[in-house]
Every structure is written in C-alpha cells, then in structure tokens.
Design an enzyme around this catalytic site. Structure first.
Site: not given
Length: 336
Positions: A56, A129, A208, A210, A212-214
């Site tokens: 990251y 990962h 994620s 949420l 990815r925000g959607f």
C-alpha cells in the site's frame, strides 16, 4: 466497543478494525496529517485493529501506521501482508503492475522490511495477501509457522482464498484469520468460506464492508471520482452496471432513512448480525466518516429488517463482477 479474540490465539481486538490502505493510494491523494488525526480518533473510540500491507503506497502505509503506533504499541493489533509484488518505481495507484510471490525467501524479506517500516518487533497478524499458484499453500503455511517460532509474527492469516486452500493451510499450522471482501455488495464468502471459518474457529476479517463506498450512497456519478481512483477500473462502477447498482443503493437509502441512520451504517450493522466472529475493517481518511462508521453499533435490526435487506441485496444482486479480467479475471469467488 466490544472486544473479541482473534482465532484461537490470545490476541484481543475490537469488533471493528480500521483498513488503512486508502490513506496512501487508490482513493485519491494522501494527506498524512489528516490521516494521523483520524487514526488517533479511531484509537480514542476504542478501535484497536489496524490493517496495512507492504504494497500500500509501496511502503508508505506501513510507515504511516508505524508513526501512529509509537507510544501505544501494546494497545494495538497491527496486521500487515506480503505476497503481492509491485514495481517500486511505478506510479502511485497503478494496480496492474503486480505479480505474486509466496516463496519463503521473499516472505522473509518482506517481513523484515515491514518490521522496519512499522518500527515494531513483531507483527500481530501477518497475511498472505494473495496466493501464489506456483507455491503449494502447505509450503507457505510452514514458512509462516517458522516466522511465528522466531517471534517475528504472532499469528498468520490468508486473504481471498477458497475454503479448500484454507483447510490445507490450517492442517499445517492453525490459521488465525481469513480476510476477504464481504458486504451486502459481495456475499460470495457465504457459499463455503464463512462456513469453513466457523468450523475451524477462524476469525473472518471483512474488507471493503461498505462496497468500496458504493453502499454509503455518497457516490452518485462515476464522474465524481478522481481520474486515478482505483474504483473506475471496476466493472460495478462502469456504464450500465453503475446505473443498475444505483437503483439498489437507492433502496438501501430509503431503508436507512426509515431506521434514522445512514446507508453505510446499515451495511456495517448488517455484518454484525452475520456473526460475532466477523470483524469489518472500513477505511476512511476523515474523522467524520470514522465516527459515522463506529456509530453503526447503535443501530438495531429486527428479523423483519434483515429479511427486507435480503430481498434488496441477495447474493449475486449487484451488476458487474468485482474486478475486470486485467486485474485477475472475474473473481466472484476467489482465484487460486
């Protein structure tokens, strides 16, 4: 904030963690000062689990988490990862320059580098990962067990694996946690991975949560995202898929309004009702959204509410796959 034990270890963690990835790349420009304030606020609110990775920001994120951890190391659960290989000189946010390497030699090198960037003596939870198809999962698990014996990591986990891979690794050395994408937006882990985790006593870490925000309802048009935003490469954020998915989110918004909370809080609360061994790790750079996320614990859902959410977003409801072929196929279920 409730606290629970990770897997079958003695590591205690908050029921909500913090996904730190977006503080370094993929979701717009980094702002270390604001990010550190948000991390400190999360700690004040009782959040103790912080999730990062060596890739990251190509190491930036681990350094940021390490800076935050100073003076409070014994109060935090720090999670990092190895296995993804990226060009260290590549552009920020470039997601397709990656390879996969699970070799013991690469693992050991990554672990030592992560410990240095984080400024700690041992990583609490160290993930694979992504699984390397060229390295047997049993060999990877054995190498991680050696790192545990040496005291460089306290436990290990896997990310985006199948139930079969999970069982094979667990047979070599107990897996503490499995991290995969899981939310109302992506329910595929319910098919076989979540049942396997429950059977084996493995904590499920939901990244994620949420969508990815959607699922927050804040993204009304794909054009609102910056040109380097990772989400623009995802099929669910493109064309007709985006429009169809907005209809689903609109129903979640109406549901949230009736419950006097936000759509994002509904998404997080739904996860809490899926089981006490599931830990969501939403990420944000801003205190406002952090406080909203933590506030999800105050939302209560009845069985009728849960049935209604099931009708709105059953398994497979969102239009489009999670990733495109360039990123790694059509992984509605994890690829090996």
């Amino acid at each position: 904030m409730r606290y629970l034990t990770l897997g079958k270890t003695n590591i205690q963690t908050s029921e909500m963690g913090f996904g730190c990835m977006g503080m370094s790349e993929f979701y717009g420009e980094a702002d270390d000062a604001e990010s550190l304030k948000t991390l400190e606020r999360a700690f004040d609110l009782g959040v103790t689990l912080y999730d990062t990775s060596n890739v990251y920001g190509r190491g930036h994120n681990e350094k940021l988490v390490g800076q935050f951890a100073r003076g409070k190391r014994d109060k935090l659960v720090i999670c990092s990862k190895f296995g993804v290989v990226r060009d260290p000189s590549g552009p920020s946010g470039s997601t397709y320059d990656r390879g996969i390497d699970n070799s013991p030699l690469y693992m050991r090198r990554c672990c030592e580098e992560s410990l240095t960037r984080l400024g700690i003596e041992a990583i609490d939870l160290y993930y694979v990962h992504r699984v390397d198809p060229n390295v047997p999962i049993e060999e990877t698990a054995a190498a991680l067990a050696e790192l545990i014996r040496e005291g460089k990591i306290k436990s290990y986990g896997l990310s985006e694996v199948t139930a079969e891979q999970l069982r094979r690794a667990h047979a070599v050395h107990p897996v503490t946690a499995l991290q995969s994408e899981y939310s109302l937006w992506n329910r595929e882990p319910e098919l076989d991975v979540l049942p396997a985790c429950k059977e084996l006593g493995i904590t499920f870490i939901a990244y994620s949560p949420l969508g990815r925000g959607f699922l927050t309802g804040a993204i009304k048009q794909a054009g609102e995202l910056k040109s380097d935003d990772f989400r623009l490469s995802l099929p669910r954020f493109q064309g007709e898929n985006f429009d169809r998915n907005q209809v689903l989110v609109g129903q979640i918004k109406q549901f949230a309004t009736a419950k006097n909370c936000t759509p994002g809080q509904i998404a997080l609360t739904w996860l809490y009702y899926r089981g006490q061994d599931i830990v969501p790790i939403p990420g944000t750079k801003r205190i406002k959204y952090l406080e909203e996320n933590v506030g999800a614990k105050g939302v209560k859902l009845t069985q009728s509410d849960l049935d209604q959410l099931e009708e709105i977003l059953p398994l497979g409801a969102p239009a489009g796959s999670r990733y495109d072929a360039k990123f790694g196929g059509n992984p509605q279920t994890p690829k090996s």
